[in-house]
Write an enzyme that holds these catalytic residues in place. Structure first.
Site, PDB file in Angstrom:
ATOM      1  N   HIS A  83      62.793   6.914 -19.041  1.00 34.30           N
ATOM      2  CA  HIS A  83      62.292   7.829 -18.020  1.00 34.30           C
ATOM      3  C   HIS A  83      62.024   9.220 -18.569  1.00 34.30           C
ATOM      4  CE1 HIS A  83      64.728   4.845 -15.596  1.00 34.30           C
ATOM      5  NE2 HIS A  83      63.493   4.685 -15.149  1.00 34.30           N
ATOM      6  N   HIS A 264      31.442  -9.692 -21.072  1.00 30.11           N
ATOM      7  CA  HIS A 264      32.015 -10.833 -21.798  1.00 30.11           C
ATOM      8  C   HIS A 264      32.174 -10.534 -23.287  1.00 30.11           C
ATOM      9  CE1 HIS A 264      33.060 -15.014 -22.562  1.00 30.11           C
ATOM     10  NE2 HIS A 264      32.226 -14.985 -23.598  1.00 30.11           N
ATOM     11  N   GLY A 265      31.153  -9.955 -23.896  1.00 25.29           N
ATOM     12  CA  GLY A 265      31.244  -9.660 -25.327  1.00 25.29           C
ATOM     13  C   GLY A 265      32.361  -8.700 -25.640  1.00 25.29           C
ATOM     14  N   GLY A 267      35.031  -8.010 -23.856  1.00 26.85           N
ATOM     15  CA  GLY A 267      36.345  -8.579 -23.567  1.00 26.85           C
ATOM     16  C   GLY A 267      36.800  -9.581 -24.600  1.00 26.85           C
ATOM     17  N   GLY A 357      40.713 -22.966 -14.734  1.00 27.04           N
ATOM     18  CA  GLY A 357      39.491 -22.389 -14.182  1.00 27.04           C
ATOM     19  C   GLY A 357      38.834 -23.218 -13.108  1.00 27.04           C
ATOM     20  N   ASP A 425      24.699 -19.789 -21.080  1.00 28.31           N
ATOM     21  CA  ASP A 425      25.942 -19.226 -20.561  1.00 28.31           C
ATOM     22  C   ASP A 425      26.685 -18.470 -21.650  1.00 28.31           C
ATOM     23  OD1 ASP A 425      28.204 -19.043 -18.567  1.00 28.31           O
ATOM     24  OD2 ASP A 425      29.180 -20.143 -20.186  1.00 28.31           O
ATOM     25  N   GLY A 427      29.842 -17.670 -21.964  1.00 26.53           N
ATOM     26  CA  GLY A 427      31.093 -18.295 -22.367  1.00 26.53           C
ATOM     27  C   GLY A 427      30.885 -19.491 -23.275  1.00 26.53           C
TER      28      GLY A 427
END
Length: 443
Positions: A83, A264-265, A267, A357, A425, A427
């Site tokens: 803390h 997407h790229g 991440g 998914g 796609d 992915g």
């Protein structure tokens, strides 16, 4: 009372040491121990645990415009509380190796006696410290503990007990004996922490660190670790995947932006960076041992999912972790075809991704590329792994390109309807790139 010795440990503050206490108490309760027994074991775990932390910047409370506390520029606070309680001393900025030395040097003299040489290790990020930085520090921590005659058992490195956005790390250690070791080893599956069964083997406790230097960019070589060019197979494969996907990062973002949010790229690259760092710290060796590669992939999967974020990160994390789980069940030296073993792993990964998914083949998602890969790998299970993998990766690449003819039927992209038609796609393409890169390392 006059003449009574005061126990100074009662005034100590712990930084993430309660992780061990909760793990031991939870395992005892899960096996059916009574309340008194659980309380006794929790108190014993607490008594056996020592922690020490370091911070580089303070945390900011929600709604506040300024940090709750601050340090001087270029300084490190050693021994601070979670803390923001003042530490034992303030020192200059420390390199990764120096920070690890400071943590271990303060803990070793305080460790309780009575263990069997194993020690539970948790290198904990406090909220703002990058996973890659935590893993670099852990290398040196591992080296120092082994040099002191201790055997790190099921070590954990990451964010477990944080303090908002505080920059820093803490290192709890708990010497183990048969009783505490069994409870710490027990499987655990919770929203905050997962410890899988079958991911630790007795030989992990006694293996020596692989030879070769590793360079801490700020402090020079660290003795006893591996250099980046000497990575073991799973780490080398993930590094190759990172490099190929990073080269296509913009294109993956463009494909994702057709019917998605375009991240997407970014991440996947972020997740793969964390996966490489996690695997490099966790892969025990020797090269060619499926258990070693599996251990690395299990750790890498969790790191990827945590760092990447989003649905894709979770799916890729599950893919790596499930592959690793299958490999860890194959002991070193077992006969049989490596191609068949990896086909088993691909089948398990397909099931895990589908369950997580909910996507099926033909819905323009990552499983569209994974399914032909696993089927081709299974069909070539009698061939050399490098040959079978290359053919399977080529099948995944062809099908990934063919997803341009599909209309999205899953997730947010499905709401865009035909807008996604004519574009592969993201992915499926990124998975094909990863599989291709891994195949290159096998050759």
């Amino acid at each position: 009372m006059e003449g009574q010795e005061i126990d100074p440990s009662r005034d100590r503050r712990g930084v993430a040491g309660d992780f061990f206490v909760f793990k031991v108490a939870g395992a005892a309760a899960a096996r059916g121990d009574g309340l008194d027994a659980v309380a006794r074991l929790a108190a014993r775990a607490n008594a056996m645990t020592r922690t020490f932390g370091a911070a580089f910047a303070g945390c900011t409370l929600p709604g506040a415009s300024e940090p709750l506390f601050s340090f001087g520029a270029g300084t490190t606070e050693l021994g601070m509380g979670i803390h923001g309680e003042p530490g034992l001393r303030t020192t200059r900025h420390l390199t990764a190796a120096e920070l690890a030395d400071a943590l271990v040097d303060n803990l070793l003299p305080e460790l309780p006696q009575g263990g069997d040489g194993r020690v539970a290790v948790l290198l904990n990020g406090l909220g703002r410290t990058k996973h890659e930085e935590v893993f670099v520090v852990y290398r040196r921590v591992n080296e120092r503990l082994r040099a002191a005659g201790l055997r790190p058992y099921r070590p954990e490195a990451g964010e477990f007990v944080t303090s908002f956005d505080m920059a820093g790390v803490s290192l709890p250690l708990m010497p183990l004996d048969e009783e505490l070791g069994a409870l710490y080893d027990a499987p655990c599956d919770t929203p905050a922490f997962r410890s899988l069964p079958g991911t630790h083997a007795p030989e992990d406790d006694v293996r020596a660190d692989a030879p070769g230097p590793v360079r801490d960019e700020a402090s020079g070589p660290v003795r006893g670790a591996r250099a980046p060019g000497e990575d073991l197979p799973a780490t080398k494969a993930l590094q190759a995947a990172l490099e190929l996907v990073a080269a296509s990062e913009d294109e993956l973002g463009r494909l994702d932006a057709v019917a998605g949010d375009g991240d997407h790229g970014i991440g996947i690259v972020r997740g793969l960076r964390a996966a490489v760092a996690a695997a490099r710290a966790a892969e025990p060796g020797p090269a060619g041992d499926p258990h070693s590669a599996g251990t690395a992939l299990l750790t890498a999967g969790l790191a990827l999912a945590d760092a990447s974020g989003g649905a894709s990160g979770a799916l890729y994390g599950a893919l790596l972790a499930e592959t690793g789980a299958v490999l860890t069940k194959s002991p070193a030296g077992r006969g049989g075809s490596p191609s068949a073993l990896f086909a088993d792993a691909a089948d398990a990964a397909q099931r895990a991704v589908g369950e997580l998914g909910g996507a099926t083949v033909g819905e323009k998602t990552m499983p569209d590329a994974l399914d032909p890969f696993r089927r081709e790998l299974r069909a070539r299970a009698g061939e050399a792994l490098a040959t079978a993998w290359q053919a399977a990766a080529e099948a995944a690449t062809r099908v990934a390109a063919d997803t341009a003819r599909l209309v999205p039927a899953r997730g947010r992209a499905a709401r865009m309807g035909v807008r996604g038609h004519g574009h592969p796609d993201a992915g499926a393409v990124s998975l094909a790139l990863i599989l291709t890169a891994v195949g290159a390392t096998l050759r």
